[in-house]
Design an enzyme around this catalytic site. Structure first.
Site, PDB file in Angstrom:
ATOM      1  N   LYS A 246       5.618  16.460   9.966  1.00 33.37           N
ATOM      2  CA  LYS A 246       5.771  16.621   8.517  1.00 33.37           C
ATOM      3  C   LYS A 246       6.053  18.090   8.245  1.00 33.37           C
ATOM      4  CE  LYS A 246       5.149  14.151   4.642  1.00 33.37           C
ATOM      5  NZ  LYS A 246       5.442  12.735   4.388  1.00 33.37           N
TER       6      LYS A 246
ATOM      7  N   GLY B 162       1.148   7.482 -10.769  1.00 28.62           N
ATOM      8  CA  GLY B 162       2.244   8.252 -10.168  1.00 28.62           C
ATOM      9  C   GLY B 162       3.534   7.480 -10.331  1.00 28.62           C
TER      10      GLY B 162
ATOM     11  N   GLY C 132       6.815   8.586  -9.917  1.00 29.80           N
ATOM     12  CA  GLY C 132       7.981   9.286  -9.371  1.00 29.80           C
ATOM     13  C   GLY C 132       8.896   8.324  -8.651  1.00 29.80           C
ATOM     14  N   ASN C 133       9.451   8.788  -7.534  1.00 29.26           N
ATOM     15  CA  ASN C 133      10.423   7.964  -6.810  1.00 29.26           C
ATOM     16  C   ASN C 133       9.830   6.634  -6.368  1.00 29.26           C
ATOM     17  OD1 ASN C 133      12.591   9.824  -6.926  1.00 29.26           O
ATOM     18  ND2 ASN C 133      11.572  11.056  -5.363  1.00 29.26           N
ATOM     19  N   VAL C 134       8.664   6.678  -5.741  1.00 29.01           N
ATOM     20  CA  VAL C 134       8.068   5.437  -5.233  1.00 29.01           C
ATOM     21  C   VAL C 134       7.477   4.621  -6.387  1.00 29.01           C
ATOM     22  CG1 VAL C 134       6.292   4.452  -3.738  1.00 29.01           C
ATOM     23  CG2 VAL C 134       7.572   6.460  -2.981  1.00 29.01           C
TER      24      VAL C 134
END
Ligand code: NAI
Length: 357
Positions: free
Chosen positions: A79, A179, A181-183
Site C-alpha cells: 500500500k 461514507g 465516496g467512490n465505493v
C-alpha cells in the site's frame, strides 16, 4: 528525489519518499511478496503526523496481503500513502514523481486507486512506470475499481442477510451507509436498485445532498451511528469505525461494508462475535476492486470470468459465517487464519524450490 528504506516488523520493505520539486511526501509499504508482487492502492490523506501515516500504511498493506490471498490472486500485499494535502496545481507532478519512486522499487509494488485518488492520477503515474493499474478500461473492464468493490460488497451484504434472515431479498431492508465516496456512492446506487430502504451519512454534506436527491435516501447525523436501528450497517468511509464501545452499544444485526480496517482492535471483533452481530471481514468483502485491477494488469479481457470472480465474494463470506457459527470463533479470526495459511504455504513452497535448486 530522496528514498530511504527500512525493514519494519513483518513488513519486507518500507520506503520513505520525498521530492522537493513536486512536494511529494509518500510512504510505500511492501508487506509481503510471498504470493506475487505487492499490490494495493495509493491513499492521499492529510495525516496529523508522519507517524499516523506510517501506522496507516503498515496496517493497510498487511490487509492487502490478506485480501489478495483470500481472493485467490497471485499478488502479495502493499500500500502507499501520500501525505496530503497536495498542491492541486502540482497534482500531475506529484503523481509522476510517485510513479518514478515506484519504478525505483523495481516491480516489488504495484499501485492503484484508494481514498482521495482518481483515474487521472494513475494515468500520471503510468507516464513513469508500468507497475500501475486502475488506469484504463480499454479492454472493457478496468479503470476506476470502486464500482466493482461496491458490486462485491453487495454480494457480501446479501450473503449476510441470507445467513441472518434466511433469504437474500433486500427489498424493504433498512441499510445504513457511512461514507458516500467512490465505493459508498456506487453501493447506494446498487442498493436502491434492490429496493432497500437507505440511510446515509458523510462528513461531506454536499455528497449527502447529492445522494439524497438521486436515491431518496434518508440522511442521518454522523454521531448517530451508535443509535442506528437498521438491519445492516455498511461502513464505507475510513477505518476504525468499529471501536470496542461501538461494538458494545451498536444495535444492528449485520455489519458489512467496503471500508478497510473497520475493526479498531481485535477485541472489537470479539465483542461483535459475542453479541452475535454478523461481521463480514473487510478485506474479504471489499476485494472486488482488486480482482478487477489485477485483471486489468494482466490484460485479462474475459469480462464474464472477472465478474464471476467478483461475485464469488458472496460465497466466500457465507463460508466464513458458517465456519464462525460451527467453530464459535469470530469471522475476522477465521479470515486471518485462512489468509496467513495461504501466505505461509507460498513461503514454504518458495523455500523448498530454493533448496531443491
Ligand atoms: P473516497 O475518498 O471516494 O470516499 C470516502 C468517503 O468517506 C468520502 O465521501 C469522505 O467524505 C467520507 N468520510 C471520511 N471520513 C468520514 C467519517 N468519519 N464519517 C463519514 N464519512 C466520512 O474513498 P473510497 O474509494 O470510496 O474508499 C472508501 C473506503 O473503501 C476506504 O476505506 C477504502 O480504503 C476502501 N476501499 C476502497 C476501494 C476502492 O475500490 N476505491 C477498494 C477497497 C476498499
Amino acid at each position: 528525489m530522496k528514498i530511504t528504506e527500512e525493514k519494519l516488523g513483518e513488513h519486507e520493505r518500507v520506503a520513505f519518499i520525498s521530492d522537493a520539486g513536486s512536494g511529494l511526501k509518500a510512504i510505500i509499504a511492501v508487506h509481503s511478496t510471498a504470493l506475487g508482487p505487492a499490490a494495493g492502492g495509493c491513499r492521499v490523506w492529510a495525516y496529523a503526523s508522519q507517524q499516523d501515516a506510517l501506522g496507516d500504511v503498515l496496517k493497510l498493506s498487511q490487509g492487502m496481503s490478506y485480501k489478495n490471498a483470500m481472493a485467490g490472486l497471485h499478488l502479495g500485499g502493499g500500500k502507499a500513502v501520500i501525505l496530503g494535502p497536495i498542491d492541486e496545481a502540482k497534482r500531475r507532478d506529484v503523481f509522476r514523481a510517485f510513479g518514478a519512486a515506484i519504478e525505483m522499487l523495481g516491480g516489488a509494488y504495484i499501485t492503484a486507486e484508494d481514498v482521495g485518488v482518481r483515474v487521472a492520477d494513475m494515468q500520471a503515474v503510468a507516464e513513469e512506470t508500468a507497475f500501475v493499474t486502475g488506469v484504463t478500461a480499454a479492454k472493457g473492464i478496468g479503470g476506476d475499481p470502486s464500482p466493482y468493490t461496491a458490486r462485491g460488497v453487495l454480494q457480501g451484504i446479501k450473503a449476510a442477510v441470507r445467513h441472518k434472515f434466511g433469504h437474500d431479498d433486500l427489498s424493504g431492508l433498512r441499510i445504513a451507509v457511512q461514507g458516500l465516496g467512490n465505493v459508498g456512492g456506487n453501493l447506494c446506487q446498487l442498493l436502491v436498485q434492490e429496493d432497500a430502504e437507505l440511510f446515509i451519512t458523510d462528513i461531506d454534506t454536499a455528497r449527502v445532498a447529492a445522494i439524497e436527491a438521486r436515491t431518496g435516501a434518508a440522511p442521518f447525523a454522523l454521531d448517530a451511528l451508535n443509535t442506528l436501528q437498521t438491519d445492516v450497517f455498511a461502513p464505507c468511509a475510513l477505518g476504525g469505525v468499529v471501536t470496542e464501545h461501538f461494538a458494545q452499544t451498536v444495535n444492528v444485526p449485520i455489519i458489512a461494508g467496503g471500508a478497510n480496517n473497520q475493526l479498531l482492535t481485535p477485541a472489537a471483533g470479539d465483542i461483535l462475535h459475542a453479541r452475535r452481530i454478523l461481521y463480514a471481514p473487510d478485506y474479504v468483502i471489499n476485494a472486488g476492486g482488486i480482482v478487477v485491477v489485477d485483471a486489468e494488469y494482466r490484460g485479462d479481457s474475459d469480462i464474464d470470468g472477472i465478474l464471476s470472480k467478483v461475485d464469488a465474494i458472496g460465497a466466500r463470506v457465507s463460508q466464513l459465517f458458517d465456519e464462525s457459527e460451527h467453530a464459535d470463533q469470530p469471522t475476522y479470526v477465521l479470515a486471518d487464519q485462512a489468509a496467513r495459511a495461504k501466505i505461509s504455504a507460498a513461503q514454504h513452497a518458495a523455500k523448498a524450490l530454493e533448496a531443491a535448486q
